[in-house]
Motif scaffolding. Structure first.
Motif, mmCIF file in Angstrom:
data_model
loop_
_atom_site.group_PDB
_atom_site.id
_atom_site.type_symbol
_atom_site.label_atom_id
_atom_site.label_comp_id
_atom_site.label_asym_id
_atom_site.label_seq_id
_atom_site.Cartn_x
_atom_site.Cartn_y
_atom_site.Cartn_z
ATOM 1 N N UNK A 274 0.812 -1.212 0.000
ATOM 2 C CA UNK A 274 0.000 0.000 0.000
ATOM 3 C C UNK A 274 0.840 1.253 0.000
ATOM 4 N N UNK A 275 0.281 2.383 -0.435
ATOM 5 C CA UNK A 275 1.009 3.652 -0.390
ATOM 6 C C UNK A 275 1.318 4.059 1.042
ATOM 7 N N UNK A 276 2.208 5.009 1.185
ATOM 8 C CA UNK A 276 2.597 5.488 2.509
ATOM 9 C C UNK A 276 1.436 6.224 3.175
ATOM 10 N N UNK A 277 1.313 6.014 4.502
ATOM 11 C CA UNK A 277 0.298 6.734 5.268
ATOM 12 C C UNK A 277 -1.080 6.118 5.255
ATOM 13 N N UNK A 278 -1.234 4.927 4.733
ATOM 14 C CA UNK A 278 -2.545 4.286 4.657
ATOM 15 C C UNK A 278 -2.876 3.439 5.889
ATOM 16 N N UNK A 279 -1.908 3.282 6.822
ATOM 17 C CA UNK A 279 -2.157 2.454 8.006
ATOM 18 C C UNK A 279 -1.810 0.997 7.790
ATOM 19 N N UNK A 280 -0.855 0.737 6.896
ATOM 20 C CA UNK A 280 -0.501 -0.632 6.528
ATOM 21 C C UNK A 280 0.140 -1.391 7.694
ATOM 22 N N UNK A 281 1.143 -0.782 8.346
ATOM 23 C CA UNK A 281 1.830 -1.449 9.456
ATOM 24 C C UNK A 281 0.893 -1.676 10.631
ATOM 25 N N UNK A 282 0.047 -0.699 10.925
ATOM 26 C CA UNK A 282 -0.918 -0.853 12.019
ATOM 27 C C UNK A 282 -1.886 -1.982 11.741
ATOM 28 N N UNK A 283 -2.335 -2.099 10.479
ATOM 29 C CA UNK A 283 -3.251 -3.183 10.126
ATOM 30 C C UNK A 283 -2.575 -4.539 10.312
ATOM 31 N N UNK A 284 -1.303 -4.640 9.920
ATOM 32 C CA UNK A 284 -0.573 -5.905 10.093
ATOM 33 C C UNK A 284 -0.479 -6.280 11.571
ATOM 34 N N UNK A 285 -0.135 -5.306 12.432
ATOM 35 C CA UNK A 285 0.010 -5.573 13.866
ATOM 36 C C UNK A 285 -1.326 -5.996 14.469
ATOM 37 N N UNK A 286 -2.412 -5.338 14.081
ATOM 38 C CA UNK A 286 -3.736 -5.685 14.612
ATOM 39 C C UNK A 286 -4.124 -7.113 14.204
ATOM 40 N N UNK A 287 -3.856 -7.467 12.947
ATOM 41 C CA UNK A 287 -4.195 -8.814 12.483
ATOM 42 C C UNK A 287 -3.323 -9.854 13.183
ATOM 43 N N UNK A 288 -2.030 -9.540 13.390
ATOM 44 C CA UNK A 288 -1.151 -10.454 14.101
ATOM 45 C C UNK A 288 -1.638 -10.667 15.531
ATOM 46 N N UNK A 289 -2.062 -9.587 16.168
ATOM 47 C CA UNK A 289 -2.579 -9.692 17.533
ATOM 48 C C UNK A 289 -3.864 -10.502 17.561
ATOM 49 N N UNK A 290 -4.728 -10.270 16.577
ATOM 50 C CA UNK A 290 -5.979 -11.039 16.473
ATOM 51 C C UNK A 290 -5.695 -12.532 16.354
#
Length: 464
Positions: A274-290
């Motif tokens: 995804x482009x920069x600033x779209x929340x890509x890393x945060x989405x990955x961390x949330x899914x990993x935590x899930x």
């Protein structure tokens, strides 16, 4: 006596319709507020019943039929007082020149009496009609000069009722033309406001749904597609029931929204682009935590983002909190080694890629250099922000075709009010929705995409 009903969105629009159809002499018999509130819809309308005598209506139709289209359109926009004055002056003149029967509109014509005026001084009836119809876009003084009787003729004859009446008509025409010029100067507004969706050929009964979907941010292309189908499948009686139309549209949205439906499918390796600033890393961390906390899965986190300062350190910290392995990938060859290292021990490998605009071939080559080889089966996600403009999101989808993404993760849904973007992006790309990021909390603010949730966000059924 003719009695007609008119229905419009507002009282002002309804009265304008009465004035245009029946004229300034129309009498309002009743006004009814049809506003209701059923189901998801809350729109309404104003219904007016008006009446007009046959004689008054015939007068109005006679005057309008002798005007050219542009002059007729300007005539309809004038006040009732101005219309009434012009109609009366035109009928008076017609009675004088043609000796119409007092029953205006029947067309009965009495024999024309002999005139004492010279033939050369008598204006031809059709010529005068042409002059009065060509009102639009001409100067008042120029037009009036064509109707004024030469001074020599007036001096030769004694003042008569005919001359006096003609002068009154000239003054009335002067006033009407002045009002037409003042009202049309510097504006291109239509004489009557159309209901929402009318420019696309949608009936009034579907205007509330057009407004609602437009306010939700849905692409007009898809709104028209939905409502045209509703217009063809529903009867007129059904379309007048707002709750029934809302239910039909809701069902259409549900049936035409595509979602992935599972956190983990057959592939273990999940790539996040995804482009920069779209929340890509945060989405990955949330899914990993899930996956780790709620699904009880074994996860490995990889970072291929060696371009952004501090990106790997941030992701490494989250991996330590979750107590899961963390690795850095700098080239596609390294993927094979890591897969062999963890393949038999984990349920999922999540890889964070750098945010790139992919505007030139150099960036595309950089991305390809850190993609895994084709032998490694992967599930690729494109991450986009719900607050992005539709056109920017579509462009990002086109550029990231090089990554062969299979579905879309939409983040920052809590920062956007209009969620029609969710329906637009999956229709435009023909890719299903995978997950929604609803806030900053980890892992509470991540959920698997569902069709019901898309409908909920578009129609604001729940507050969350």
């Amino acid at each position: 006596m003719q009695v007609k009903k008119f229905e419009a969105k507002t009282m002002k629009d309804a009265l304008q319709m009465v004035k245009e159809a029946l004229g300034p002499e129309a009498i309002i018999l009743s006004a009814k507020d049809n506003k209701k509130s059923f189901g998801l819809a809350g729109g309404g309308s104003i219904e007016i019943t008006a009446a007009i005598s046959e004689k008054s209506l015939s007068k109005k139709q006679y005057v309008e039929n002798r005007l050219q289209p542009k002059a007729k359109e300007q005539f309809r926009t004038q006040s009732a007082k101005s219309q009434r004055a012009y109609i009366e002056s035109s009928i008076t003149r017609r009675q004088r020149n043609s000796q119409l029967d007092p029953r205006i509109g029947t067309g009965a014509v009495a024999q024309r009496p002999m005139t004492t005026r010279r033939y050369i001084d008598i204006d031809d009836e059709d010529e005068i009609s042409t002059k009065t119809s060509a009102l639009s876009g001409r100067r008042v003084d120029d037009l009036l000069n064509e109707f004024v009787i030469p001074q020599a003729t007036i001096q030769e004859e004694k003042p008569r009722d005919e001359v006096t009446s003609l002068r009154r008509e000239v003054h009335a025409l002067r006033d009407l033309l002045s009002q037409m010029q003042n009202s049309s100067a510097g504006t291109n507004r239509p004489a009557m406001t159309q209901h929402p969706g009318a420019e696309y050929g949608l009936p009034f009964e579907l205007s509330a749904n057009f407004e609602k979907l437009s306010a939700a941010g849905m692409d007009p292309k898809y709104i028209i597609e939905i409502l045209e189908k509703a217009n063809s499948e529903l009867t007129l009686v059904e379309k007048k029931r707002k709750s029934l139309v809302d239910a039909w549209v809701a069902r259409y949205i549900l049936n035409n929204t595509h979602v992935s439906g599972e956190w983990l499918k057959n592939q273990k390796v999940h790539l996040f682009f995804g482009p920069s600033g779209q929340g890509k890393t945060s989405a990955l961390v949330k899914i990993a935590t899930q996956l780790v906390i709620y699904e009880r899965k074994k996860v490995v986190i990889l970072s291929a983002d060696t371009f952004k300062v501090g990106a790997t350190d941030q992701l490494k910290t989250y991996a330590q909190i979750l107590n899961v392995p963390f690795e850095i990938v700098r080239h596609s060859i390294e993927f094979s080694q890591i897969i062999n290292k963890y393949a038999g021990h984990v349920d999922a490998i999540l890889v964070d890629y750098p945010g790139m605009a992919l505007r030139d071939i150099q960036e595309i080559d950089q991305l390809r250099s850190i993609l895994p080889t084709k032998e490694i089966g992967t599930h690729n996600h494109l991450v986009l922000s719900c607050s992005s403009k539709d056109q920017d999101a579509y462009e990002a989808c086109n550029r990231y075709q090089v990554a062969n993404f299979e579905d879309i993760i939409v983040t920052k849904i809590d920062e956007s009010y209009a969620h029609g973007f969710l329906f637009n992006i999956q229709k435009k790309t023909e890719k299903p929705l995978y997950a929604f990021g609803l806030g900053t909390k980890i892992p509470e603010d991540i959920e698997l995409a569902t069709r019901e949730r898309v409908l909920d966000l578009i129609y604001k059924i729940t507050k969350r």
